[in-house]
Design a protein around this motif. Structure first.
Motif, mmCIF file in Angstrom:
data_model
loop_
_atom_site.group_PDB
_atom_site.id
_atom_site.type_symbol
_atom_site.label_atom_id
_atom_site.label_comp_id
_atom_site.label_asym_id
_atom_site.label_seq_id
_atom_site.Cartn_x
_atom_site.Cartn_y
_atom_site.Cartn_z
ATOM 1 N N PHE A 319 0.842 -1.195 0.000
ATOM 2 C CA PHE A 319 0.000 0.000 0.000
ATOM 3 C C PHE A 319 0.871 1.235 0.000
ATOM 4 N N ASN A 320 0.275 2.357 -0.312
ATOM 5 C CA ASN A 320 1.001 3.611 -0.435
ATOM 6 C C ASN A 320 1.668 4.002 0.882
ATOM 7 N N GLY A 321 2.987 4.123 0.880
ATOM 8 C CA GLY A 321 3.731 4.485 2.082
ATOM 9 C C GLY A 321 4.052 3.317 2.978
ATOM 10 N N GLY A 322 3.638 2.109 2.594
ATOM 11 C CA GLY A 322 3.834 0.940 3.450
ATOM 12 C C GLY A 322 5.284 0.629 3.729
ATOM 13 N N ALA A 323 6.141 0.697 2.702
ATOM 14 C CA ALA A 323 7.555 0.387 2.898
ATOM 15 C C ALA A 323 8.188 1.350 3.899
ATOM 16 N N ALA A 324 7.853 2.632 3.791
ATOM 17 C CA ALA A 324 8.412 3.623 4.710
ATOM 18 C C ALA A 324 7.914 3.402 6.131
ATOM 19 N N LEU A 325 6.636 3.054 6.288
ATOM 20 C CA LEU A 325 6.089 2.828 7.626
ATOM 21 C C LEU A 325 6.698 1.590 8.267
ATOM 22 N N ARG A 326 6.908 0.542 7.487
ATOM 23 C CA ARG A 326 7.532 -0.666 8.042
ATOM 24 C C ARG A 326 8.977 -0.398 8.427
ATOM 25 N N ALA A 327 9.689 0.392 7.630
ATOM 26 C CA ALA A 327 11.078 0.723 7.944
ATOM 27 C C ALA A 327 11.187 1.580 9.194
ATOM 28 N N ALA A 328 10.155 2.389 9.447
ATOM 29 C CA ALA A 328 10.169 3.283 10.615
ATOM 30 C C ALA A 328 9.471 2.671 11.815
ATOM 31 N N GLY A 329 9.166 1.372 11.747
ATOM 32 C CA GLY A 329 8.393 0.730 12.808
ATOM 33 C C GLY A 329 8.997 0.856 14.186
ATOM 34 N N GLY A 330 10.309 0.809 14.310
ATOM 35 C CA GLY A 330 10.932 0.883 15.633
ATOM 36 C C GLY A 330 11.478 2.245 15.983
#
Length: 432
Positions: A319-330
């Protein structure tokens, strides 16, 4: 069917020529009834842009106080804010929320398109159910949020505070889906308060108590088809009534006539904002900026910074922005939206939030909460100081033609200033 597509008998518009369907086009067909007629005069010639309920709310107004909302002129206070608040928390109020932006998203790929655009899962959403949704840019920063209804297998309605039509249509390229702005043809009446379920009894509708939070169903009010949902942002039991623009005045008059003897009062935009603030709901464009509108990069926030309870579903696909959100998870965000209470027994104005003489945040929505007996705010502050004590605000009080400035202690609120458990109760209580 939806109130914006429901056919009306004995209307000449039924004889209007409709778009010829292209067999290769698997998107939902365009319905001319969804769109308002093009006015003869250009928009810049209009003195006031009004909602379908303008004449009804104007007749109820005792103050002639108006304000702007999404380009429309709406009543700020109809009688007295204190009286309207007492009605909201002690009985029920009726408000015009028609300026909200509303999109119809329909077609064979409607679900796939929404899964691609939204940061929450859409597939589990059943027909005649709704949920809060968030959408982000490619960097994982919030563009906006809203309420998503599933009206049919391949038809949804997205309701938002701000317009996102260009972004939605551009992002839907390649999907067999049609996105239409139906804001002008769909009116919204908010029936909110502890007696709101009981108010339906006066309208001859006896089974609304069984409607679950977030659910919706068709009802008839004064013979008009209305899509009633158990939704709202007041922190209390409430419903929203969705109907065609031409039906809205009749629905308003019917509800007010039948329910006024039980304590129902009309209310304006100021009460909507105060109730939203007490319930702790950030408002797009006010408490957070769309990533497209954030000139300072620090003003763009990720979902967890605006809604602390946001957790990315592990089963959520691309989904849109998903990769960035997963990378910023911690990663702990630098700034986030918080709820504040400011000491003081009378309303004051404030914006800057300080710690040890240094400005660490800004109050974006402020007001005096009768439920808490204190000034409250939604504010964006540095995450590093969110749990620290010693926060204060630079407050102003106007006395005559003079303004006095002073500092007041502030503290974070872990819970909203007002949040009653009856908003989740099934069946809904019919009396407080």
């Amino acid at each position: 069917m939806t109130p914006d597509t429901l056919p009306k008998p004995n209307e000449e518009q039924a004889e209007m020529p409709r778009e010829v369907a292209d067999p290769a086009d698997e998107r939902a067909p365009v319905d001319p009834a969804l769109f308002e007629e093009v006015p003869e005069e250009p928009p810049y010639m209009r003195a006031v842009a009004t909602t379908p309920l303008h004449l009804e709310t104007a007749a109820e107004s005792r103050t002639n106080r108006w304000t702007g909302w999404n380009g429309y002129t709406v009543p700020e206070v109809l009688s007295d804010l204190a009286d309207e608040y007492r009605a909201l928390r002690g009985a029920a109020v009726l408000m015009d929320l028609s300026p909200l932006v509303k999109y119809r998203i329909a077609g064979r790929d409607a679900l796939a398109c929404l899964e691609r655009l939204l940061a929450v899962r859409v597939a589990p959403l059943a027909i005649d159910r709704s949920r809060h949704v968030i959408f982000c840019d490619g960097g994982g920063f919030v563009l906006g949020d809203g309420l998503l209804f599933r009206l049919a297998e391949d038809e949804y309605r997205l309701v938002a505070e701000e317009a996102h039509f260009a972004w939605l249509t551009d992002s839907a390229e390649g999907f067999r889906v049609r996105i239409e702005d139906v804001s002008a043809t769909l009116a919204v009446l908010a029936l909110q308060g502890p007696y709101s379920c009981f108010m339906f009894s006066g309208l001859g509708i006896e089974d609304m108590a069984a409607l679950a939070p977030g659910a919706a169903r068709w009802i008839a009010i004064g013979g008009m088809p209305v899509y009633a949902s158990r939704t709202g942002a007041t922190g209390d039991l409430g419903y929203e009534l969705w109907c065609d623009a031409e039906d809205a005045p009749h629905v308003w008059r019917e509800v007010m006539t039948k329910a006024a003897p039980f304590g129902l009062k009309p209310a304006g935009f100021a009460l909507r904002e105060l109730a939203r603030l007490e319930a702790g709901h950030p408002r797009a464009g006010h408490d957070y900026l769309s990533a497209f509108a954030a000139i300072d990069p620090r003003d763009a926030l990720q979902p967890a910074s605006v809604w602390p309870g946001f957790v990315l579903d592990p089963s959520k696909g691309l989904f849109n922005g998903g990769a960035a959100l997963r990378a910023a998870g911690g990663i702990v965000p630098a700034r986030r939206v918080v709820r504040l209470a400011v000491e003081g027994l009378e309303p004051v104005r404030f914006a800057a939030i300080s710690l040890g003489g240094r400005v660490v945040g800004t109050a974006t929505s402020t007001g005096f909460s009768p439920a808490l007996g204190a000034n409250i705010a939604l504010a964006t502050i540095e995450t590093a100081v969110a749990g620290a004590g010693g926060l204060s605000v630079a407050a102003e009080r106007k006395e005559g033609i003079s303004v006095s400035e002073f500092r007041l202690p502030a503290r974070l609120l872990r819970e909203p200033a007002f949040s009653h458990p009856r908003r989740f109760t099934v069946p809904a209580p019919s009396r407080g």
